[in-house]
Design an enzyme around this catalytic site. Structure first.
Site, PDB file in Angstrom:
ATOM      1  N   GLU A  28     -46.682   1.488  -2.054  1.00 41.07           N
ATOM      2  CA  GLU A  28     -47.629   2.358  -1.178  1.00 41.07           C
ATOM      3  C   GLU A  28     -47.149   3.880  -1.010  1.00 41.07           C
ATOM      4  OE1 GLU A  28     -50.841   2.046   0.533  1.00 41.07           O
ATOM      5  OE2 GLU A  28     -50.136   4.048   0.736  1.00 41.07           O
ATOM      6  N   SER A  71     -59.947   4.542  -2.197  1.00 44.86           N
ATOM      7  CA  SER A  71     -60.800   5.658  -2.318  1.00 44.86           C
ATOM      8  C   SER A  71     -60.832   6.577  -1.378  1.00 44.86           C
ATOM      9  CB  SER A  71     -62.565   4.973  -2.002  1.00 44.86           C
ATOM     10  OG  SER A  71     -62.478   4.456  -0.796  1.00 44.86           O
ATOM     11  N   ALA A 107     -63.894  -4.088   2.916  1.00 42.05           N
ATOM     12  CA  ALA A 107     -62.390  -4.415   2.909  1.00 42.05           C
ATOM     13  C   ALA A 107     -62.335  -5.842   2.548  1.00 42.05           C
ATOM     14  CB  ALA A 107     -61.999  -4.448   4.283  1.00 42.05           C
ATOM     15  N   HIS A 129     -76.495 -24.555  22.840  1.00 41.61           N
ATOM     16  CA  HIS A 129     -77.166 -23.817  23.760  1.00 41.61           C
ATOM     17  C   HIS A 129     -76.471 -23.418  24.927  1.00 41.61           C
ATOM     18  CE1 HIS A 129     -80.811 -22.700  25.987  1.00 41.61           C
ATOM     19  NE2 HIS A 129     -80.603 -23.379  26.856  1.00 41.61           N
TER      20      HIS A 129
HETATM   21  P1  FAD Z   1     -57.566   1.273   0.296  1.00 44.34           P
HETATM   22  O1  FAD Z   1     -57.600   0.493   1.886  1.00 44.34           O
HETATM   23  O2  FAD Z   1     -58.104   2.647   0.409  1.00 44.34           O
HETATM   24  O3  FAD Z   1     -55.934   1.255  -0.133  1.00 44.34           O
HETATM   25  C1  FAD Z   1     -55.624   1.966  -1.028  1.00 44.34           C
HETATM   26  C2  FAD Z   1     -54.194   2.277  -0.901  1.00 44.34           C
HETATM   27  O4  FAD Z   1     -53.424   2.790  -2.198  1.00 44.34           O
HETATM   28  C3  FAD Z   1     -53.963   3.463   0.201  1.00 44.34           C
HETATM   29  O5  FAD Z   1     -53.016   3.071   1.089  1.00 44.34           O
HETATM   30  C4  FAD Z   1     -53.264   4.759  -0.638  1.00 44.34           C
HETATM   31  O6  FAD Z   1     -52.221   5.422  -0.102  1.00 44.34           O
HETATM   32  C5  FAD Z   1     -52.508   3.860  -2.032  1.00 44.34           C
HETATM   33  N1  FAD Z   1     -52.511   4.518  -2.973  1.00 44.34           N
HETATM   34  C6  FAD Z   1     -53.433   5.332  -3.665  1.00 44.34           C
HETATM   35  N2  FAD Z   1     -52.691   5.848  -4.774  1.00 44.34           N
HETATM   36  C7  FAD Z   1     -51.619   5.526  -4.784  1.00 44.34           C
HETATM   37  C8  FAD Z   1     -50.548   5.710  -5.766  1.00 44.34           C
HETATM   38  N3  FAD Z   1     -50.599   6.204  -6.838  1.00 44.34           N
HETATM   39  N4  FAD Z   1     -49.379   5.163  -5.450  1.00 44.34           N
HETATM   40  C9  FAD Z   1     -49.103   4.286  -4.259  1.00 44.34           C
HETATM   41  N5  FAD Z   1     -50.107   4.291  -3.440  1.00 44.34           N
HETATM   42  C10 FAD Z   1     -51.082   4.592  -3.610  1.00 44.34           C
HETATM   43  N6  FAD Z   1     -64.717  -1.969   5.386  1.00 44.34           N
HETATM   44  C11 FAD Z   1     -65.119  -3.110   5.978  1.00 44.34           C
HETATM   45  O7  FAD Z   1     -65.276  -4.160   5.282  1.00 44.34           O
HETATM   46  N7  FAD Z   1     -65.481  -3.305   7.302  1.00 44.34           N
HETATM   47  C12 FAD Z   1     -65.340  -2.101   8.171  1.00 44.34           C
HETATM   48  O8  FAD Z   1     -65.391  -2.015   9.510  1.00 44.34           O
HETATM   49  C13 FAD Z   1     -64.909  -0.811   7.415  1.00 44.34           C
HETATM   50  N8  FAD Z   1     -64.828   0.405   8.283  1.00 44.34           N
HETATM   51  C14 FAD Z   1     -64.305   1.375   7.699  1.00 44.34           C
HETATM   52  C15 FAD Z   1     -64.429   2.573   8.599  1.00 44.34           C
HETATM   53  C16 FAD Z   1     -64.092   3.617   7.903  1.00 44.34           C
HETATM   54  C17 FAD Z   1     -63.869   5.096   8.840  1.00 44.34           C
HETATM   55  C18 FAD Z   1     -63.666   3.786   6.608  1.00 44.34           C
HETATM   56  C19 FAD Z   1     -63.364   5.291   5.838  1.00 44.34           C
HETATM   57  C20 FAD Z   1     -63.973   2.635   5.883  1.00 44.34           C
HETATM   58  C21 FAD Z   1     -64.182   1.522   6.389  1.00 44.34           C
HETATM   59  N9  FAD Z   1     -64.291   0.272   5.480  1.00 44.34           N
HETATM   60  C22 FAD Z   1     -64.778  -0.725   6.036  1.00 44.34           C
HETATM   61  C23 FAD Z   1     -64.110   0.373   4.064  1.00 44.34           C
HETATM   62  C24 FAD Z   1     -62.619  -0.143   3.953  1.00 44.34           C
HETATM   63  O9  FAD Z   1     -61.544   0.615   4.355  1.00 44.34           O
HETATM   64  C25 FAD Z   1     -62.213  -0.247   2.522  1.00 44.34           C
HETATM   65  O10 FAD Z   1     -63.315  -0.666   1.568  1.00 44.34           O
HETATM   66  C26 FAD Z   1     -60.899  -0.902   2.265  1.00 44.34           C
HETATM   67  O11 FAD Z   1     -59.860  -0.127   2.660  1.00 44.34           O
HETATM   68  C27 FAD Z   1     -60.827  -0.954   0.671  1.00 44.34           C
HETATM   69  O12 FAD Z   1     -59.611  -1.384   0.255  1.00 44.34           O
HETATM   70  P2  FAD Z   1     -58.452  -1.051  -0.856  1.00 44.34           P
HETATM   71  O13 FAD Z   1     -57.530  -2.226  -1.074  1.00 44.34           O
HETATM   72  O14 FAD Z   1     -59.523  -0.961  -2.404  1.00 44.34           O
HETATM   73  O15 FAD Z   1     -58.216   0.534  -0.801  1.00 44.34           O
END
Ligand code: FAD
Ligand code: NAI
Length: 467
Positions: free
Chosen positions: A33, A146, A321, A445
């Site tokens: 990370e 993303s 998520a 209920h």
């Molecule tokens: P991410 O959570 O984006 O994690 C990716 C990780 O990879 C990051 O920590 C990043 O630093 C790391 N990374 C990237 N490139 C590298 C690299 N080269 N080397 C090492 N580390 C790296 N979804 C829901 O389901 N419910 C919600 O209520 C919700 N609320 C949200 C509110 C907001 C304001 C936002 C912005 C998003 C929300 N989402 C919600 C969407 C949710 O956050 C994402 O869908 C989810 O985090 C995606 O998970 P992921 O593991 O694919 O990526």
């Protein structure tokens, strides 16, 4: 060089869940990370902090707007915004340190640094300490998530023109906020500030808000948010946003092509998110992203390179998520030789406004497009004893069922606790229940869940009891 059976890049809800499942299945696992805290977008700047602020602002809103109806008088109500932001930080910390604990508990090796491919089984890590190291993996899972989509003509200065990340940590409580994009982020974070007293103006390109959800939900949500003070400008195309020290002026053309001007203290740009693969060195291993920036994968979530998988926001599908986490488990189990399954149709979508909005399965729009014959049954929360008791009478449940077989095809809810209620819809669709099956099951209920039973009764020969 240290060798692992599984290397996971990124510790969001996709990556950390994949790592835990791989470790549970006996794989020697490492996770990389780049940030100092685990949990990715969701825990640090997404799901969790936004819900913390939504919950805090909802308490304030209820005390100011509706608590007197319950015979409670509260005097001298004030918002301590810095305390609210501080609490949000503590909630995030509790969650992110929980993930660090889970990594240790599952004997997963964590590296803090930026990962990039050297070749198809070697990953270089530019460690946070300034040093470099390389590790080898039999299988590698890309879960890099993303970042917010930017509009090409609009400069995000992170001070006045901001993304969700800055909107979660504003230095002072804004009096006014323009939100570009009437989607999930815009309406959730717009709700936080509208409830705390800011004038919130939404500028949306389409003719409806939350366009991914069933149209009825969007219409009802718009009506209710207007009552909460939101101003909506649909079918508006933003053309510019110019910031100075203390305000932003946004220009947009309406559907007649007339230029409109909007002014506020901040402008939140929330027009979607884009997969993040910067600096990952995909070109070194021959992976090419598609036009949307996504890493292409097959039905096993394996990329075009054997042994390298991708999950979560960085691939196609809903950017949620729980979708990322399902894929994390899926890939770990595929790697362990199991035969897991994900039904993408049954990933529920939720908007944490008040009332909450939630949907799963087909929308009416989708069924019309495919020409499938269906019937619907709806039930308003205002007809429920539980809603009258709490005062949360806005919204309704809509059940969509196959016209001939009665199989439930979609469940769409706007109302109190919709985010939790939708789980019943997921179970119904997963087990291919008919509307009558649900209608004949006892629902406690008085509960909000009775609205689901009643909507199923309504879909079954229009025989709701309380409406
Ligand atoms: P991410 O959570 O984006 O994690 C990716 C990780 O990879 C990051 O920590 C990043 O630093 C790391 N990374 C990237 N490139 C590298 C690299 N080269 N080397 C090492 N580390 C790296 N979804 C829901 O389901 N419910 C919600 O209520 C919700 N609320 C949200 C509110 C907001 C304001 C936002 C912005 C998003 C929300 N989402 C919600 C969407 C949710 O956050 C994402 O869908 C989810 O985090 C995606 O998970 P992921 O593991 O694919 O990526
Ligand atoms: P979104 O896709 O939900 O909404 C973006 C909105 O902006 C759409 O309504 C779109 O029509 C509009 N838009 C696009 N270009 C525009 C333009 N130039 N001018 C005006 N409007 C424009 O994206 P959002 O809100 O940025 O969220 C990103 C992702 O994060 C979503 O995919 C969502 O899944 C996830 N998320 C999920 C949450 C949840 O599950 N509760 C909460 C917050 C985010």
């Amino acid at each position: 060089m240290e060798k692992y059976e599984v290397i996971v890049i990124g510790s969001g809800p996709g990556g950390y869940v994949a790592a835990i499942r791989a470790a549970q299945l006996g794989k020697k696992t490492a996770i990389i990370e780049k940030y100092s805290t685990m949990g990715g977008t969701c825990l640090n700047v997404g799901c969790i902090p936004s819900k913390a602020l939504l919950d805090s602002s909802e308490h304030y809103y209820n005390v100011t707007k509706s608590i007197s109806e319950h015979g409670i008088t509260v005097k001298d109500i004030k918002v301590d915004f810095s305390k609210m932001i501080e609490r949000k930080g503590e909630v995030v910390k509790a969650n992110t340190s929980g993930i660090e604990y889970l990594m240790k508990k599952n004997k997963i090796t964590s590296y803090q640094g930026v990962a990039s491919f050297e070749n198809t089984n070697t990953v270089n890590i530019a460690l946070a300490t300034g040093e470099n190291t390389s590790i080898q993996g039999d299988k590698i899972i890309i879960a890099t998530g993303s970042k917010p989509t930017q509009l090409p003509f609009l400069q995000i200065d992170k001070k006045r023109i901001i993304t969700s990340t800055e909107a979660l940590s504003l230095p002072t409580l804004p009096k006014s906020l323009i939100v570009i994009g009437g989607g999930v982020i815009g309406l959730e974070l717009g709700s936080v500030y509208a409830r705390l007293g800011a004038e919130v103006t939404v500028i949306e390109y389409l003719d409806r808000i939350i366009p991914g959800m069933d149209d009825d939900l969007g219409k009802e949500l718009q009506r209710i948010l207007k009552k909460q003070g939101f101003k909506f400008n649909l079918q508006h195309k933003v053309t510019s946003a110019i910031a100075d020290d203390d305000k932003v002026v946004v220009k947009a053309s309406n559907k007649k092509g007339e230029e409109q001007s909007f002014e506020a203290e901040y402008c939140l740009v929330a027009v979607g998110r884009r997969p993040y693969t910067e600096g990952l060195g995909l070109e070194k291993i021959g992976i090419t992203t598609n036009q949307a920036g996504q890493i292409p994968v097959d039905e096993y979530l394996e990329t075009t390179v054997k042994g390298i998988y991708a999950i979560g926001d960085v691939i196609q599908g809903a950017m949620l998520a729980h979708k990322a986490s399902e894929e994390g488990v899926f890939v770990a189990e595929v790697i362990a030789g199991q035969k897991p399954h994900i039904n993408y149709r049954l990933i529920p979508g939720v908007v944490y406004t008040w009332p909450e909005v939630a949907g799963v399965g087909y929308t009416e729009r989708e069924l019309k497009e495919t020409g499938r014959e269906y019937k619907t049954g709806s039930f308003p929360f205002r007809a429920l004893g539980r809603s009258r008791a709490s005062g949360d009478i806005d919204g309704s449940v809509k059940i969509i069922a196959d016209k001939v077989t009665d199989e439930v095809l979609g469940v769409h809810i706007i109302g109190a606790r919709a985010a939790d209620l939708i789980a019943e819809g997921v179970v119904a669709l997963e087990y291919r229940a008919s509307a009558e099956d649900i209608a004949r099951m006892s629902h406690a209920h008085p509960t909000y869940a009775e609205a689901i039973k009643e909507a199923c009764l309504a879909a079954t020969d229009n025989r709701a009891i309380h409406n």
